[in-house]
Design a protein around this motif. Structure first.
Motif, PDB file in Angstrom:
ATOM      1  N   GLN A  28     -13.718   0.622   7.345  1.00 12.00           N
ATOM      2  CA  GLN A  28     -13.444   1.948   7.908  1.00 12.00           C
ATOM      3  C   GLN A  28     -14.724   2.746   8.145  1.00 12.00           C
ATOM      4  O   GLN A  28     -14.828   3.456   9.135  1.00 12.00           O
ATOM      5  N   SER A  32     -15.714   4.096  11.703  1.00 10.33           N
ATOM      6  CA  SER A  32     -15.877   5.539  11.827  1.00 10.33           C
ATOM      7  C   SER A  32     -17.205   5.875  12.491  1.00 10.33           C
ATOM      8  O   SER A  32     -17.266   6.706  13.403  1.00 10.33           O
ATOM      9  N   LYS A  42     -15.384  13.730  13.986  1.00  9.91           N
ATOM     10  CA  LYS A  42     -15.067  13.130  12.690  1.00  9.91           C
ATOM     11  C   LYS A  42     -13.645  13.447  12.243  1.00  9.91           C
ATOM     12  O   LYS A  42     -12.949  12.573  11.739  1.00  9.91           O
ATOM     13  N   ASP A  43     -13.188  14.692  12.426  1.00 10.43           N
ATOM     14  CA  ASP A  43     -11.836  15.025  11.978  1.00 10.43           C
ATOM     15  C   ASP A  43     -10.774  14.252  12.758  1.00 10.43           C
ATOM     16  O   ASP A  43      -9.758  13.847  12.196  1.00 10.43           O
ATOM     17  N   ASP A  46     -10.818  10.683  11.390  1.00 15.14           N
ATOM     18  CA  ASP A  46     -10.103  10.651  10.109  1.00 15.14           C
ATOM     19  C   ASP A  46      -8.594  10.709  10.311  1.00 15.14           C
ATOM     20  O   ASP A  46      -7.833   9.990   9.657  1.00 15.14           O
ATOM     21  N   HIS A  50      -5.693   7.904   9.337  1.00  9.11           N
ATOM     22  CA  HIS A  50      -4.488   8.280   8.598  1.00  9.11           C
ATOM     23  C   HIS A  50      -3.242   7.822   9.370  1.00  9.11           C
ATOM     24  O   HIS A  50      -2.275   7.314   8.780  1.00  9.11           O
TER      25      HIS A  50
END
Length: 159
Positions: A28, A32, A42-43, A46, A50
Protein backbone atom coordinates in the motif's frame (compact mmCIF):
# COMPACT_ATOMS: atom_id res chain seq x y z
CA UNK A 1 -2.65 18.02 -11.99
CA UNK A 2 -4.79 17.20 -8.95
CA UNK A 3 -7.49 14.67 -9.60
CA UNK A 4 -10.63 15.16 -7.56
CA UNK A 5 -12.39 12.02 -6.44
CA UNK A 6 -11.87 8.60 -4.97
CA UNK A 7 -13.58 7.30 -8.11
CA UNK A 8 -10.78 8.77 -10.22
CA UNK A 9 -8.20 6.99 -8.06
CA UNK A 10 -10.05 3.68 -8.30
CA UNK A 11 -10.53 3.95 -12.05
CA UNK A 12 -6.85 4.79 -12.47
CA UNK A 13 -5.87 1.70 -10.44
CA UNK A 14 -8.27 -0.47 -12.41
CA UNK A 15 -6.94 0.83 -15.73
CA UNK A 16 -3.32 0.42 -14.63
CA UNK A 17 -3.98 -3.13 -13.45
CA UNK A 18 -5.76 -4.16 -16.64
CA UNK A 19 -3.13 -2.60 -18.93
CA UNK A 20 -0.01 -3.66 -17.02
CA UNK A 21 1.93 -6.75 -17.98
CA UNK A 22 2.81 -7.06 -14.31
CA UNK A 23 0.30 -6.82 -11.48
CA UNK A 24 0.33 -3.66 -9.40
CA UNK A 25 2.30 -3.72 -6.19
CA UNK A 26 0.40 -5.08 -3.23
CA UNK A 27 2.39 -2.80 -0.92
CA UNK A 28 0.00 0.00 0.00
CA UNK A 29 2.84 2.45 0.75
CA UNK A 30 4.39 1.89 -2.70
CA UNK A 31 1.02 2.22 -4.43
CA UNK A 32 0.20 5.32 -2.42
CA UNK A 33 3.46 6.97 -3.45
CA UNK A 34 2.82 6.06 -7.11
CA UNK A 35 -0.69 7.48 -6.97
CA UNK A 36 0.45 10.70 -5.33
CA UNK A 37 3.18 11.00 -7.97
CA UNK A 38 0.45 10.59 -10.60
CA UNK A 39 -1.29 13.64 -9.11
CA UNK A 40 -3.82 12.22 -6.68
CA UNK A 41 -4.34 13.90 -3.30
CA UNK A 42 -3.31 11.81 -0.29
CA UNK A 43 -6.78 11.94 1.30
CA UNK A 44 -8.38 10.61 -1.91
CA UNK A 45 -5.75 7.86 -2.13
CA UNK A 46 -6.49 6.89 1.48
CA UNK A 47 -10.24 6.87 0.78
CA UNK A 48 -9.64 4.68 -2.29
CA UNK A 49 -7.72 2.14 -0.22
CA UNK A 50 -10.52 2.15 2.35
CA UNK A 51 -13.04 1.56 -0.46
CA UNK A 52 -10.98 -1.36 -1.77
CA UNK A 53 -10.80 -2.87 1.72
CA UNK A 54 -14.60 -2.83 1.77
CA UNK A 55 -14.61 -4.63 -1.58
CA UNK A 56 -12.54 -7.52 -0.32
CA UNK A 57 -13.78 -7.65 3.28
CA UNK A 58 -16.77 -9.92 3.01
CA UNK A 59 -16.89 -10.68 6.73
CA UNK A 60 -19.94 -8.44 7.17
CA UNK A 61 -21.88 -10.42 4.55
CA UNK A 62 -23.80 -13.59 5.32
CA UNK A 63 -21.83 -16.69 4.35
CA UNK A 64 -24.43 -17.65 1.80
CA UNK A 65 -27.37 -15.88 0.28
CA UNK A 66 -30.27 -18.00 -0.81
CA UNK A 67 -31.98 -17.19 -4.06
CA UNK A 68 -34.70 -14.85 -3.00
CA UNK A 69 -38.24 -14.54 -4.23
CA UNK A 70 -38.83 -11.52 -2.04
CA UNK A 71 -38.73 -7.91 -3.09
CA UNK A 72 -35.71 -5.80 -2.18
CA UNK A 73 -36.82 -2.59 -0.47
CA UNK A 74 -34.30 0.22 -0.81
CA UNK A 75 -33.42 2.58 1.99
CA UNK A 76 -34.18 6.28 1.51
CA UNK A 77 -30.43 6.99 1.41
CA UNK A 78 -29.94 4.41 -1.37
CA UNK A 79 -32.85 5.88 -3.32
CA UNK A 80 -31.55 9.43 -3.01
CA UNK A 81 -27.88 8.61 -3.65
CA UNK A 82 -28.11 5.98 -6.37
CA UNK A 83 -31.56 6.80 -7.71
CA UNK A 84 -34.37 4.52 -8.80
CA UNK A 85 -33.23 4.23 -12.42
CA UNK A 86 -29.77 2.93 -11.47
CA UNK A 87 -31.12 0.70 -8.72
CA UNK A 88 -33.41 -0.79 -11.37
CA UNK A 89 -30.37 -1.33 -13.58
CA UNK A 90 -28.65 -3.21 -10.73
CA UNK A 91 -31.77 -5.36 -10.35
CA UNK A 92 -31.71 -5.92 -14.11
CA UNK A 93 -28.11 -7.22 -13.82
CA UNK A 94 -29.33 -9.62 -11.16
CA UNK A 95 -32.30 -10.68 -13.29
CA UNK A 96 -30.13 -11.59 -16.29
CA UNK A 97 -27.74 -13.55 -14.08
CA UNK A 98 -24.75 -11.23 -14.04
CA UNK A 99 -25.15 -10.55 -10.31
CA UNK A 100 -26.43 -12.84 -7.61
CA UNK A 101 -28.08 -11.51 -4.44
CA UNK A 102 -24.77 -11.24 -2.57
CA UNK A 103 -23.03 -9.40 -5.40
CA UNK A 104 -26.03 -7.10 -5.87
CA UNK A 105 -25.74 -6.06 -2.25
CA UNK A 106 -21.99 -5.60 -2.57
CA UNK A 107 -22.45 -3.39 -5.66
CA UNK A 108 -24.95 -1.22 -3.77
CA UNK A 109 -22.67 -1.08 -0.73
CA UNK A 110 -19.64 -0.07 -2.81
CA UNK A 111 -21.60 2.60 -4.71
CA UNK A 112 -22.75 4.07 -1.42
CA UNK A 113 -19.15 3.97 -0.14
CA UNK A 114 -17.91 6.09 -3.06
CA UNK A 115 -19.16 9.18 -1.28
CA UNK A 116 -19.97 11.04 -4.48
CA UNK A 117 -22.87 13.45 -4.85
CA UNK A 118 -24.02 12.26 -8.26
CA UNK A 119 -24.08 8.75 -9.63
CA UNK A 120 -24.36 8.00 -13.32
CA UNK A 121 -24.66 4.78 -15.29
CA UNK A 122 -20.92 4.62 -15.93
CA UNK A 123 -20.29 4.65 -12.15
CA UNK A 124 -22.75 1.80 -11.62
CA UNK A 125 -21.24 -0.24 -14.45
CA UNK A 126 -17.72 0.43 -13.22
CA UNK A 127 -18.51 -0.64 -9.64
CA UNK A 128 -20.30 -3.75 -10.90
CA UNK A 129 -17.22 -4.66 -12.95
CA UNK A 130 -14.93 -4.09 -9.96
CA UNK A 131 -17.11 -6.34 -7.80
CA UNK A 132 -17.23 -9.04 -10.48
CA UNK A 133 -13.48 -8.86 -11.16
CA UNK A 134 -12.85 -9.25 -7.45
CA UNK A 135 -15.30 -12.14 -7.07
CA UNK A 136 -14.51 -14.32 -10.08
CA UNK A 137 -11.10 -15.81 -10.78
CA UNK A 138 -12.10 -17.29 -14.12
CA UNK A 139 -11.09 -14.89 -16.91
CA UNK A 140 -13.76 -16.29 -19.23
CA UNK A 141 -16.56 -15.50 -16.78
CA UNK A 142 -15.15 -12.05 -16.07
CA UNK A 143 -14.86 -11.25 -19.79
CA UNK A 144 -18.42 -12.47 -20.40
CA UNK A 145 -19.74 -10.27 -17.58
CA UNK A 146 -17.78 -7.28 -18.88
CA UNK A 147 -19.27 -7.85 -22.32
CA UNK A 148 -22.78 -8.09 -20.86
CA UNK A 149 -22.40 -4.92 -18.82
CA UNK A 150 -20.60 -2.79 -21.38
CA UNK A 151 -22.47 -3.74 -24.55
CA UNK A 152 -25.96 -4.87 -23.57
CA UNK A 153 -28.36 -2.61 -25.53
CA UNK A 154 -31.06 -3.20 -22.92
CA UNK A 155 -28.77 -1.71 -20.29
CA UNK A 156 -29.45 1.85 -21.31
CA UNK A 157 -31.22 3.67 -18.53
CA UNK A 158 -33.99 6.04 -19.48
CA UNK A 159 -34.14 9.41 -17.74
Amino acid sequence: MIKESVLDVLMYLFDQNSEADQPLSSDQAVLSAQLEKAGFAKDEVDRAFHWLEGLVDTSKWPKRFERSTTTRAFADEEMSTIGPEYLNYILYLEHIGVLNVELRELVIDRIMALGVDEIDLSHVKWVALMVLNNHYEDDFETEWFEEMILTDPKAEVQH
